[in-house]
Every structure is written in C-alpha cells, then in structure tokens.
Scaffold this motif. Structure first.
Motif, PDB file in Angstrom:
ATOM      1  N   ARG A 346      93.006   5.066  22.447  1.00 43.61           N
ATOM      2  CA  ARG A 346      93.016   3.807  21.701  1.00 43.61           C
ATOM      3  C   ARG A 346      91.990   2.856  22.311  1.00 43.61           C
ATOM      4  NH1 ARG A 346      98.880   1.600  20.160  1.00 43.61           N
ATOM      5  NH2 ARG A 346      97.655   0.770  18.453  1.00 43.61           N
ATOM      6  N   PRO A 347      91.386   1.998  21.485  1.00 42.59           N
ATOM      7  CA  PRO A 347      90.339   1.095  21.996  1.00 42.59           C
ATOM      8  C   PRO A 347      90.841   0.113  23.052  1.00 42.59           C
ATOM      9  CG  PRO A 347      90.237   1.248  19.607  1.00 42.59           C
ATOM     10  CD  PRO A 347      91.496   1.935  20.020  1.00 42.59           C
ATOM     11  N   HIS A 348      92.076  -0.352  22.903  1.00 41.09           N
ATOM     12  CA  HIS A 348      92.525  -1.394  23.820  1.00 41.09           C
ATOM     13  C   HIS A 348      92.663  -0.881  25.247  1.00 41.09           C
ATOM     14  CE1 HIS A 348      96.652  -0.046  24.632  1.00 41.09           C
ATOM     15  NE2 HIS A 348      96.661   0.402  23.389  1.00 41.09           N
ATOM     16  N   GLN A 349      92.737   0.461  25.439  1.00 41.79           N
ATOM     17  CA  GLN A 349      92.800   0.989  26.794  1.00 41.79           C
ATOM     18  C   GLN A 349      91.552   0.616  27.584  1.00 41.79           C
ATOM     19  OE1 GLN A 349      93.901   5.107  25.173  1.00 41.79           O
ATOM     20  NE2 GLN A 349      94.902   5.129  27.173  1.00 41.79           N
ATOM     21  N   ILE A 350      90.385   0.697  26.938  1.00 41.70           N
ATOM     22  CA  ILE A 350      89.138   0.362  27.633  1.00 41.70           C
ATOM     23  C   ILE A 350      88.925  -1.144  27.642  1.00 41.70           C
ATOM     24  CG2 ILE A 350      86.654   0.799  27.699  1.00 41.70           C
ATOM     25  CD1 ILE A 350      87.107   3.338  26.148  1.00 41.70           C
ATOM     26  N   SER A 351      89.202  -1.790  26.516  1.00 41.23           N
ATOM     27  CA  SER A 351      88.927  -3.220  26.426  1.00 41.23           C
ATOM     28  C   SER A 351      89.751  -4.021  27.423  1.00 41.23           C
ATOM     29  CB  SER A 351      89.188  -3.714  25.001  1.00 41.23           C
ATOM     30  OG  SER A 351      90.562  -3.548  24.673  1.00 41.23           O
ATOM     31  N   GLU A 352      91.026  -3.653  27.581  1.00 41.14           N
ATOM     32  CA  GLU A 352      91.882  -4.382  28.504  1.00 41.14           C
ATOM     33  C   GLU A 352      91.543  -4.072  29.954  1.00 41.14           C
ATOM     34  OE1 GLU A 352      95.865  -3.482  27.485  1.00 41.14           O
ATOM     35  OE2 GLU A 352      95.837  -4.596  25.577  1.00 41.14           O
ATOM     36  N   ALA A 353      91.245  -2.812  30.239  1.00 38.21           N
ATOM     37  CA  ALA A 353      90.964  -2.427  31.623  1.00 38.21           C
ATOM     38  C   ALA A 353      89.561  -2.838  32.064  1.00 38.21           C
ATOM     39  CB  ALA A 353      91.141  -0.918  31.794  1.00 38.21           C
ATOM     40  N   GLY A 354      88.586  -2.707  31.143  1.00 38.04           N
ATOM     41  CA  GLY A 354      87.199  -2.983  31.533  1.00 38.04           C
ATOM     42  C   GLY A 354      86.675  -4.328  31.112  1.00 38.04           C
ATOM     43  N   GLY A 355      87.420  -5.060  30.277  1.00 34.72           N
ATOM     44  CA  GLY A 355      86.954  -6.363  29.831  1.00 34.72           C
ATOM     45  C   GLY A 355      85.672  -6.288  29.031  1.00 34.72           C
ATOM     46  N   LEU A 356      85.599  -5.329  28.093  1.00 37.18           N
ATOM     47  CA  LEU A 356      84.389  -5.140  27.295  1.00 37.18           C
ATOM     48  C   LEU A 356      84.440  -5.987  26.037  1.00 37.18           C
ATOM     49  CD1 LEU A 356      83.991  -1.262  27.574  1.00 37.18           C
ATOM     50  CD2 LEU A 356      83.039  -3.035  29.034  1.00 37.18           C
ATOM     51  N   PRO A 357      83.274  -6.430  25.550  1.00 37.29           N
ATOM     52  CA  PRO A 357      83.253  -7.285  24.354  1.00 37.29           C
ATOM     53  C   PRO A 357      83.648  -6.542  23.080  1.00 37.29           C
ATOM     54  CG  PRO A 357      81.025  -6.782  25.058  1.00 37.29           C
ATOM     55  CD  PRO A 357      81.925  -6.280  26.148  1.00 37.29           C
ATOM     56  N   PHE A 358      83.335  -5.252  22.989  1.00 35.81           N
ATOM     57  CA  PHE A 358      83.751  -4.491  21.812  1.00 35.81           C
ATOM     58  C   PHE A 358      83.901  -3.022  22.183  1.00 35.81           C
ATOM     59  CE2 PHE A 358      79.241  -3.642  21.603  1.00 35.81           C
ATOM     60  CZ  PHE A 358      79.156  -2.366  21.065  1.00 35.81           C
ATOM     61  N   VAL A 359      84.789  -2.356  21.446  1.00 36.52           N
ATOM     62  CA  VAL A 359      85.013  -0.914  21.585  1.00 36.52           C
ATOM     63  C   VAL A 359      85.015  -0.328  20.187  1.00 36.52           C
ATOM     64  CG1 VAL A 359      86.549   0.901  22.406  1.00 36.52           C
ATOM     65  CG2 VAL A 359      86.377  -1.237  23.673  1.00 36.52           C
ATOM     66  N   THR A 360      84.291   0.750  19.996  1.00 33.45           N
ATOM     67  CA  THR A 360      84.101   1.336  18.673  1.00 33.45           C
ATOM     68  C   THR A 360      84.677   2.742  18.614  1.00 33.45           C
ATOM     69  OG1 THR A 360      82.102   0.052  18.271  1.00 33.45           O
ATOM     70  CG2 THR A 360      82.389   2.034  16.963  1.00 33.45           C
ATOM     71  N   LEU A 361      85.351   3.036  17.521  1.00 34.11           N
ATOM     72  CA  LEU A 361      85.863   4.385  17.259  1.00 34.11           C
ATOM     73  C   LEU A 361      84.942   5.094  16.288  1.00 34.11           C
ATOM     74  CD1 LEU A 361      89.703   3.865  16.828  1.00 34.11           C
ATOM     75  CD2 LEU A 361      88.633   5.393  18.473  1.00 34.11           C
ATOM     76  N   LEU A 362      84.566   6.339  16.583  1.00 30.29           N
ATOM     77  CA  LEU A 362      83.745   7.158  15.695  1.00 30.29           C
ATOM     78  C   LEU A 362      84.495   8.434  15.375  1.00 30.29           C
ATOM     79  CD1 LEU A 362      80.159   6.864  17.192  1.00 30.29           C
ATOM     80  CD2 LEU A 362      81.078   5.703  15.202  1.00 30.29           C
ATOM     81  N   ALA A 363      84.685   8.673  14.093  1.00 30.18           N
ATOM     82  CA  ALA A 363      85.320   9.924  13.672  1.00 30.18           C
ATOM     83  C   ALA A 363      84.263  10.992  13.495  1.00 30.18           C
ATOM     84  CB  ALA A 363      86.100   9.710  12.372  1.00 30.18           C
ATOM     85  N   THR A 364      84.692  12.231  13.386  1.00 32.07           N
ATOM     86  CA  THR A 364      83.768  13.358  13.281  1.00 32.07           C
ATOM     87  C   THR A 364      84.103  14.196  12.067  1.00 32.07           C
ATOM     88  OG1 THR A 364      85.172  14.750  14.630  1.00 32.07           O
ATOM     89  CG2 THR A 364      83.491  13.484  15.777  1.00 32.07           C
ATOM     90  N   SER A 365      83.102  14.943  11.618  1.00 34.93           N
ATOM     91  CA  SER A 365      83.302  15.918  10.550  1.00 34.93           C
ATOM     92  C   SER A 365      82.229  16.968  10.654  1.00 34.93           C
ATOM     93  CB  SER A 365      83.259  15.258   9.159  1.00 34.93           C
ATOM     94  OG  SER A 365      81.963  14.755   8.907  1.00 34.93           O
ATOM     95  N   ARG A 366      82.470  18.106  10.055  1.00 33.34           N
ATOM     96  CA  ARG A 366      81.526  19.213  10.117  1.00 33.34           C
ATOM     97  C   ARG A 366      80.337  18.970   9.196  1.00 33.34           C
ATOM     98  NH1 ARG A 366      82.415  21.841  14.742  1.00 33.34           N
ATOM     99  NH2 ARG A 366      84.662  22.018  15.064  1.00 33.34           N
TER     100      ARG A 366
END
Length: 587
Positions: A346-366
């Motif tokens: 989940r994005p908030h795991q990095i944002s809360e721990a690292g204090g980053l301005p934004f975290v982005t999720l990218l999905a994948t497909s074949r």
C-alpha cells in the motif's frame, strides 16, 4: 528492460509527508483491503478444515441409536411431599440399577457382544497405550499372553478363563460408553438408549438392556422377599411357641380359677398372641407368593424401533463447525501474516515511513509483442510503425513529473530497490510521454549492471555514454534521435569504472549543466540499489530521484534503507513508485 509486462494503469497518490502520530482508526476500506490481500489465506485454511471434516465424515463408521422406554411404578407411601421425595429417590436408584454391571454384563452375554469386534478391540489403540504408559500400567493382552506362554498344560484352562473374563469386562466397558439411561422430565418414565454400527444391533441392544433391567429388578425383589420370608419363618416359629405357652397358661388357670382378673389378663394375652401369629403367618404366605410369582416395578411401554438415519457422525454439524473453525483460524493466520508482512502493498507504508511527497501505484498487463517500450511512428527505431498508444495511467504520472520540472527538477534519476522492479521501463515510458508533450527529452542509460534499455532500443550502437564521458563532442552522434523531441544515449562499452562513478567525479567531458541548456527533461536509468552502488555516486549530481519498488516483493525495510542512504549523500527523493501492483489494488 522488462520485456514481459507493460503498465496498464497508474494511480499517483499525493499523501502527507509524515503521519501526525498515533495509530489511525480502522476503516471499512482497510478491512476490504485486508480481505482482498489475504482472502487466499482464509479460503485455503477453510478449505483445509473442510477437507479434513469431509474425510472424517466419509471414513468414520456410522453409528445408529435406538431407544426403549419403560414406566416405573414406585411403591411408596406417606404424605404428598414425602411421596414426591421418595419417588425421585426411587427413580434415581432405578437409573443406577439400569447402568449396573449386572444388567450390562447380562446384555453382553445374551447378545454375544464379547465376540463382536466393535465391542472387543484386541489391539490397544495408541491412545490407550499412551494412557497405560503414563499410568505405569502395561498392556493387558501382552501380559496375559506372556503368562499363558509360561504356564503349563494344567494352568492353560484357568488362564483362558481369566482371558475370557478380561474380554468380557472390556465388552462391558465399551457398552457402558455406548449406552445411556435418562429420566424423561419429571415423569416416572425412563429411556434406555443404545448405539451400534447397524440399526438392528442398536435395537437389539436397547431391548435387551430393558429386559435385563426388568429381570434384575425382579431378581432383586425376589431376593428381598426370600430374605423377608426367611425372617418371617423364624418369627412365626417364635410366635407359635409364645402362643402355645400362653394357651397352656390359660388352660391351667381356667381349670382352677381363683382370680377373675388374672383370668382376663391371660385370655387377653392369648388372643393377642393368636392375632400376631395369624398376621405374621399371612405375611409369610404373601412373601412366599412374591418369591414364586415376582412382579417388576418397571414395564416396557415403547420398544425400540429401527432408526431411520445415523446419529453419528452428524455430517451437517461437523461441516458447519469445520467451516466456522476454518474461517476463524484463517482470519487469525491472515491477521498474523498481515501484521508481520513487511512487503510493500500500500502507498501509505512508504509515505508514512519515508515522508515522501507522493507515492504512485502502477498496474501491469501482458503485451502482445513482448516489448514494453514503443515509440511513435517515424522515429526510425525498429519494431515500431504505428502511432504510440497512450498507456492508461502513465499520463498522470508524466503530469506529476512535468510539475516537478516546473520546480527546476530537470535531471531525474530512476532507481529500483531490487533488480526486476521495472525501473528501466518506467524511465523509458516517462521519456516517451515527455517528448510527446513537446519537451526536448533525453533518455540516458547509466545502468551498467544490466543495460536493458540499450539492448532493447539500440542494440547495435557503436558509441554511447562511456565514449561521451571521454569526448563531449560525441554527444551529437551518440545520442540517437528516436523522435524529433526525444533522444536516447545508450550505455556503451563499460570497462573498469562505471559511467555513474565517473560522472560523480565532475572531471568528464559530459556535464548535466550543459545538457540542461539543450534539453527540457533528462531521465537517467540507474542500476538497482541492491545490485550496485552507482546510485550513491551519481544521485547527488541529479536534481532528484524516483525510487521504484515491486508490489508484494520489495520490503519496506529495504526501501527505507535506500531512501535514508540517498538522503545521507544529499539526494532529493522526489517520490516513489510501486510497480507490478494488481489491478484490484490499483483500482
């Protein structure tokens, strides 16, 4: 560059730099996310419990239960309260008599249950052996066999009788565990139930137990009447002698009556003796009749009938209980796994721990052709002849990067925490989208450990970044034009020192300051942090770095180590990207 996947969606999420402190409340969204992430654990555990329950139901021997009802007529007297108390005590006593070893043993003998394998287990179970070992007792069959082996011919018959007695006792103990006797409500009716592997055997056992109980009741009453009769016999003899003596005294006094009062006293004593004698004689006669014709206190009112269905195992109850326990255990295991899972999901795991301005999720497909990087028509690169398709979601991420460029973040490095996270693909896609927007864009392959961009885009290039570092004039020929607004600088042939290390020395012919004058956006693909230390060297020369992680594979601890290390060398962490996220998580 990863050739088996492309990005089918992106969800840039702007999150606060740090948590405000304390534990956030549990929301419905968190619970739904937990179910989406851990449903397989719950389903697998529940399925395992259902399989075990189903195996037990299919393999367990069915047990049938038959019931026989008897009515008891207590012989009590007294007041109403006394009779009620006496009836309860009498019925409780009869219940214990019905469960006595005489009744159960008579049933075993009558039906030959001591030869039935269901009631006589010749081989002690593992549980019985463990129990005997804990209690310091040896196995009975083994001891008996040893004694029989050491006995002579004359002792074999007593040993066989002892063994038969043990088998009989074992059958009695088994039947005691398979039967039940209870009082129905507050009535005088008792119910005898018996369990067996077949319906007919259950009926036979229940009816035989009832008959054995009645016989035991009759035998007890006959025995009591016999003892009473013996006592009355002695008492009658005593009364007969007393009556004879009284009659003799009366006759002697009557022949010479001198005192009328004495005569009346003797006559009264004689009459009393005669009355007592006659009453005792009548009771003796009744007692002998009860011995000859005994009557039971219990009567069968409902014989056992063939059970229509098995009583055990209760398939529906067992399956439902197994499902409930499986769900509970599955939820517990899933919660333990979820709480101890250090992988990024989940994005908030990095944002809360690292204090980053934004975290982005990218999905994948074949993809169809196996390449994740494609370029617009007219670029001259092999394998492209159609217009560049806009990948859903990448436009939003590109817009975020454009916003960073307005803050003079022109040279952006793309580094993955671990190899295989797709950092090269992301760098290429960002460069392509930046060029489509009209910005003069340069894509640099500085990943010396695995130059996937150079192998995919310019596999036959003769010059590259390594050559430009020695001769800055080669930038014009080494940078391959892919589109009018996009150029690609391949890696080149790396020798002892990687280009990233050389760029950090600031003693090369290539300068990012000079490149900024020509290009609006520069994207640098760097080797993964765990595979090389190049990022520590080149990152301070960049305007910022995007950290790429892999959903469900990269741990939050490794990611925080990368972020802290880069910050220690003076690098600005622009944000993070969680790649390879499932579509259900990205949505």
């Amino acid at each position: 560059m990863t050739s088996s996947t492309i990005f089918s969606g992106v969800s840039p999420i702007s999150l606060p730099a740090a948590a405000t402190g304390g534990n956030s409340p549990l929301t419905l969204r968190d619970m739904l996310f937990f179910l989406r992430m851990r449903w397989l654990w719950i389903a697998a555990t529940t399925f395992a419990f259902l399989v075990m329950a189903g195996s037990y139901v299919l393999t367990a021997e069915p047990t049938f239960v038959a019931n026989t009802q008897l009515v008891i007529v207590p012989q009590v007297s007294g007041s109403e309260a006394q009779r009620a108390f006496a009836e309860d005590a009498f019925i409780e006593g009869q219940l214990e008599i019905a469960k006595s070893s005489d009744v159960v043993g008579g049933t075993v003998t009558a039906l030959g249950l001591d030869t039935d394998p269901d009631f006589v287990d010749q081989t002690p179970s593992l549980q019985d052996r463990a129990k005997n070992w804990l209690m310091g007792a040896s196995s009975e069959p083994d001891t008996a066999s040893q004694e029989a082996a050491g006995a002579g011919p004359r002792d074999r018959q007593p040993q066989q009788q002892i063994e038969d007695g043990r088998i009989h006792d074992r059958a009695v103990a088994t039947l005691l565990n398979m039967m039940g006797v209870r009082r129905i409500g507050s009535s005088t009716i008792i119910e005898i139930s018996a369990a067996a592997s077949t319906p007919q055997q259950a009926v036979d056992i229940a009816d035989t137990l009832a008959r054995q109980y009645i016989q035991k009741n009759i035998a007890m009453k006959a025995n009591a009447s016999r003892q009473y009769s013996e006592w009355l016999t002695r008492f009658v003899s005593e009364q007969q002698r007393g009556l004879a003596e009284a009659a003799s005294a009366l006759a002697s006094f009557t022949s010479n009556p001198r005192d009328q009062f004495k005569l009346a006293e003797l006559q009264s004593a004689t009459d009393a003796r005669r009355t007592l004698y006659e009453n005792t004689l009548n009771q003796l006669t009744e007692a002998r009749q009860r011995i000859t014709y005994p009557v039971s206190d219990a009567t069968i009112v409902s014989r056992a009938t063939l059970p229509l269905s098995k009583a055990r195992p209760r398939s529906t109850l067992i399956i439902a209980f197994a499902a409930a326990v499986g769900l509970g255990v599955g939820f517990a295991l899933a919660m333990i796994r979820h709480a101890g899972d250090r992988r990024i999901v989940r994005p908030h795991q990095i944002s809360e721990a690292g204090g980053l301005p934004f975290v982005t999720l990218l999905a994948t497909s074949r993809t169809r052709n196996g390449h994740s990087a494609r370029f617009p028509a007219g670029t001259g690169s092999s394998g492209t002849g159609a217009a560049y398709p806009a990948i859903p979601g990448m436009a939003e991420l590109s817009a975020t990067v454009v916003g960073l460029r307005r803050k003079r973040r022109v040279v952006i490095g793309i580094v993955a925490v671990n190899p295989g996270s797709g950092a090269s693909t992301i760098a290429c896609e960002l460069a392509v989208l930046s060029s489509i927007s009209g910005a003069q864009t340069l894509l640099i392959d500085a990943a010396a450990q695995k130059s996937s961009l150079s192998k995919s885009i310019a596999p036959h290039s003769s010059t590259g970044l390594v050559d430009v570092l020695d001769n800055g004039e080669l930038i014009r020929t080494a940078a391959l034009p892919l589109t009018p607004t996009l150029k690609f600088l391949p890696l080149g042939k790396v020798e002892a020192v990687t280009p990233a290390i050389r760029l950090s020395s600031r003693r090369t012919q290539l300068s990012f300051a000079d490149l900024k004058k020509e290009f609006d956006a520069i994207f640098v693909d760097i080797s993964a942090f765990s595979a090389s230390s190049d990022v520590n060297a080149i990152a301070p020369e960049l305007d910022g770095v995007l950290v790429v992680t892999s959903h469900g594979h990269t741990s939050i601890d490794d990611t925080m180590h990368v972020i802290e290390t880069l910050r220690n060398v003076g690098t600005e962490i622009l944000g993070a990207i969680i790649n390879h996220a499932p579509k259900r998580i990205e949505s």
